[in-house]
Design an enzyme around this catalytic site. Sequence first.
Site, mmCIF file in Angstrom:
data_model
loop_
_atom_site.group_PDB
_atom_site.id
_atom_site.type_symbol
_atom_site.label_atom_id
_atom_site.label_comp_id
_atom_site.label_asym_id
_atom_site.label_seq_id
_atom_site.Cartn_x
_atom_site.Cartn_y
_atom_site.Cartn_z
ATOM 1 N N LEU A 286 -39.731 -33.287 -38.860
ATOM 2 C CA LEU A 286 -38.511 -33.424 -39.743
ATOM 3 C C LEU A 286 -39.183 -34.821 -40.613
ATOM 4 O O LEU A 286 -38.934 -35.965 -40.127
ATOM 5 C CB LEU A 286 -37.585 -33.087 -38.973
ATOM 6 C CG LEU A 286 -36.088 -33.730 -39.531
ATOM 7 C CD1 LEU A 286 -35.812 -32.513 -40.821
ATOM 8 C CD2 LEU A 286 -34.949 -33.839 -39.037
ATOM 9 N N ASP A 287 -38.478 -34.315 -42.049
ATOM 10 C CA ASP A 287 -38.519 -35.680 -42.307
ATOM 11 C C ASP A 287 -37.805 -36.251 -43.545
ATOM 12 O O ASP A 287 -37.149 -35.326 -43.931
ATOM 13 C CB ASP A 287 -40.708 -35.901 -43.572
ATOM 14 C CG ASP A 287 -40.038 -36.935 -44.459
ATOM 15 O OD1 ASP A 287 -41.649 -38.085 -44.069
ATOM 16 O OD2 ASP A 287 -39.347 -37.692 -45.501
ATOM 17 N N THR A 288 -36.623 -37.157 -43.458
ATOM 18 C CA THR A 288 -35.623 -37.735 -43.651
ATOM 19 C C THR A 288 -35.949 -38.246 -44.878
ATOM 20 O O THR A 288 -34.617 -39.280 -45.033
ATOM 21 C CB THR A 288 -34.860 -37.802 -42.745
ATOM 22 O OG1 THR A 288 -34.782 -38.589 -42.149
ATOM 23 C CG2 THR A 288 -34.631 -36.118 -41.731
#
Length: 298
Positions: A286-288
């Site tokens: 997960l990259d935000t």
Amino acid sequence: MSSHKFDLEKFNGSNDFTLWKVKMKALLVQQGCAVAVEGEYAKDTTDAVKKEIEGKAHSAILLSLTDEVLREVVDQPTAAGIWKKLCDTYQNSSLTNRLYQKQRLYTFRMAKGTQVKDHLDSFNRIILDLQGVGVKIDDEDQALILLCSLPNSHENFVDTMLYGRTTITVNDVKDSLLSKELKRKVSGNEETSGSGLFVGRGRTSDKKDGGNRSKSRSKSKVSAKVKCYNCKEKGHFKRNCPLLKGGKGENSNNGSAAIVQDGSEEEDIGDVLTVCTSSSVDAWVLDTGASYHMTDNA
């Protein structure tokens, strides 16, 4: 009487005398001459038959001994005499020997790296040696001693074996140990692939151009792959959702995520949950960050 060839390991004075004795007795029985060492002849046995039986038993025992041991009993003229001297020397039931055999049992522990079958074989040998000097260990005591001999890594196994029981047999413990070992071996041979859940926050950039993003390429590919977390329509992210533009701005990044399969080359798609399809590992990343670039990991 039929004649058969037997492969019997010679007794050398230091190997397992109790086991050799059992095998030797079986050989004498098969040859029909065990009576020479185990009891009296029948009343109707003729002298000629006695002589034949005695000769066979005497020769069989002598041939099953190494030279070192043979020298200790060569002065015995009968099979019974040889048998008794061997038992007195290597299986005597003196108090000292009984103490020694019991010490072997009560201090018996499973050494690190020992296979279960080898551990059980050593345990059985001690029990047989004790029986040879006239010491009989109760079956339940054998089971409990065997459980106590296991290392700390078998603590759960021991608890399971004792739970809810009022009694236990040594065969219960042996069978369960062998079953546990078999399952461990089967499980250890199965091929396993790594898997994990990796969650990260931050910016990533295109390594080829030092961080410059190719928006024209990413825009065309993202529209066909992503779906808005807010309105569920395809073609845009939640931060660009028309239903939210009214008061929240077009570039609001509030932690929503798009799912994109690994191996594509999208950039600048904001919050992305990447499903890695590499054959070597199953991972969720997960990259935000405000910018994002994925490379083919395959």
